[in-house]
Scaffold this motif. Structure first.
Motif, PDB file in Angstrom:
ATOM      1  N   UNK A   1       5.928  14.296 -10.767  1.00  0.00           N
ATOM      2  CA  UNK A   1       6.793  14.118 -11.661  1.00  0.00           C
ATOM      3  C   UNK A   1       6.029  13.530 -12.996  1.00  0.00           C
ATOM      4  N   UNK A   2       5.023  13.948 -13.765  1.00  0.00           N
ATOM      5  CA  UNK A   2       4.448  13.190 -14.774  1.00  0.00           C
ATOM      6  C   UNK A   2       5.415  12.712 -16.035  1.00  0.00           C
TER       7      UNK A   2
ATOM      8  N   UNK B   1       4.044   5.501  -5.666  1.00  0.00           N
ATOM      9  CA  UNK B   1       4.073   5.524  -7.084  1.00  0.00           C
ATOM     10  C   UNK B   1       3.299   6.665  -7.514  1.00  0.00           C
ATOM     11  N   UNK B   2       2.068   6.891  -6.672  1.00  0.00           N
ATOM     12  CA  UNK B   2       0.967   7.867  -7.028  1.00  0.00           C
ATOM     13  C   UNK B   2       1.498   9.152  -6.834  1.00  0.00           C
TER      14      UNK B   2
ATOM     15  N   UNK C   1       0.865  -1.154   0.079  1.00  0.00           N
ATOM     16  CA  UNK C   1      -0.249  -0.110  -0.134  1.00  0.00           C
ATOM     17  C   UNK C   1       0.994   1.105   0.026  1.00  0.00           C
ATOM     18  N   UNK C   2       1.897   1.177   0.735  1.00  0.00           N
ATOM     19  CA  UNK C   2       2.933   2.635   0.880  1.00  0.00           C
ATOM     20  C   UNK C   2       3.499   2.574  -0.504  1.00  0.00           C
ATOM     21  N   UNK C   3       3.729   1.228  -1.247  1.00  0.00           N
ATOM     22  CA  UNK C   3       4.525   1.544  -2.465  1.00  0.00           C
ATOM     23  C   UNK C   3       3.543   2.132  -3.531  1.00  0.00           C
ATOM     24  N   UNK C   4       2.374   1.696  -3.386  1.00  0.00           N
ATOM     25  CA  UNK C   4       1.182   2.454  -4.298  1.00  0.00           C
ATOM     26  C   UNK C   4       1.039   3.682  -4.101  1.00  0.00           C
ATOM     27  N   UNK C   5       1.142   4.064  -2.820  1.00  0.00           N
ATOM     28  CA  UNK C   5       0.927   5.491  -2.572  1.00  0.00           C
ATOM     29  C   UNK C   5       2.138   6.292  -3.051  1.00  0.00           C
TER      30      UNK C   5
END
Length: 142
Positions: free
Chosen positions: A99-100, A92-93, A86-90
């Motif tokens: 930084x698009x 990455x988001x 979940x932290x990894x997902x956050x």
């Protein structure tokens, strides 16, 4: 600053609300956390894989009648993996938002977050082997 949710309630506390001593409702905090976990499970393949492995580990635990310390190890590993993914997902988001376009530091941040999840998965695998292989071997040889 902050923004509002679809029902027009603020979802990020501002310096103004913090300065006034306004507290964020505990029920809202748990609701938001649950929504975040649900969203991560819904959208992230690796978290769905972790959830399936958690079900397998729990079924094996009941089937093999593992002892209490083994249950504790399994539960900690399941919780750790859900937290790390979940932290990894956050991360990455947030990196995608900040930084698009491609940036080397963005790549590094995302790779490090994924590496933390991989380290947790490898540790969980080792714990699973220690917990489950002896009772499986005893069952097969009896």
């Amino acid at each position: 600053m902050g923004g509002t949710s679809p029902d027009n309630k603020p979802f990020v506390r501002s310096a103004e609300t913090k300065g006034k001593g306004q507290r964020y409702k505990l029920t809202s905090a748990f609701s938001n956390a649950g929504r975040g976990l649900f969203e991560a499970v819904r959208s992230e393949r690796n978290l769905r894989i972790d959830a399936c492995m958690a079900v397998v580990a729990i079924a094996l635990g009941f089937g093999l009648r593992i002892d209490t310390p083994s249950w504790l190890a399994v539960i900690v590993c399941i919780g750790m993996m859900f937290a790390l993914e979940t932290v990894n997902t956050a991360i990455e988001a947030v990196v995608d938002l900040a930084s698009p376009g491609y940036h080397e530091l963005a790549r590094r941040a995302k790779d490090c977050a994924a590496g933390a999840a991989l380290a947790g998965a490898l540790s969980s695998f080792v714990v699973g082997c220690i917990v489950f292989i002896p009772p499986i071997m005893a069952f097969l040889t009896s």
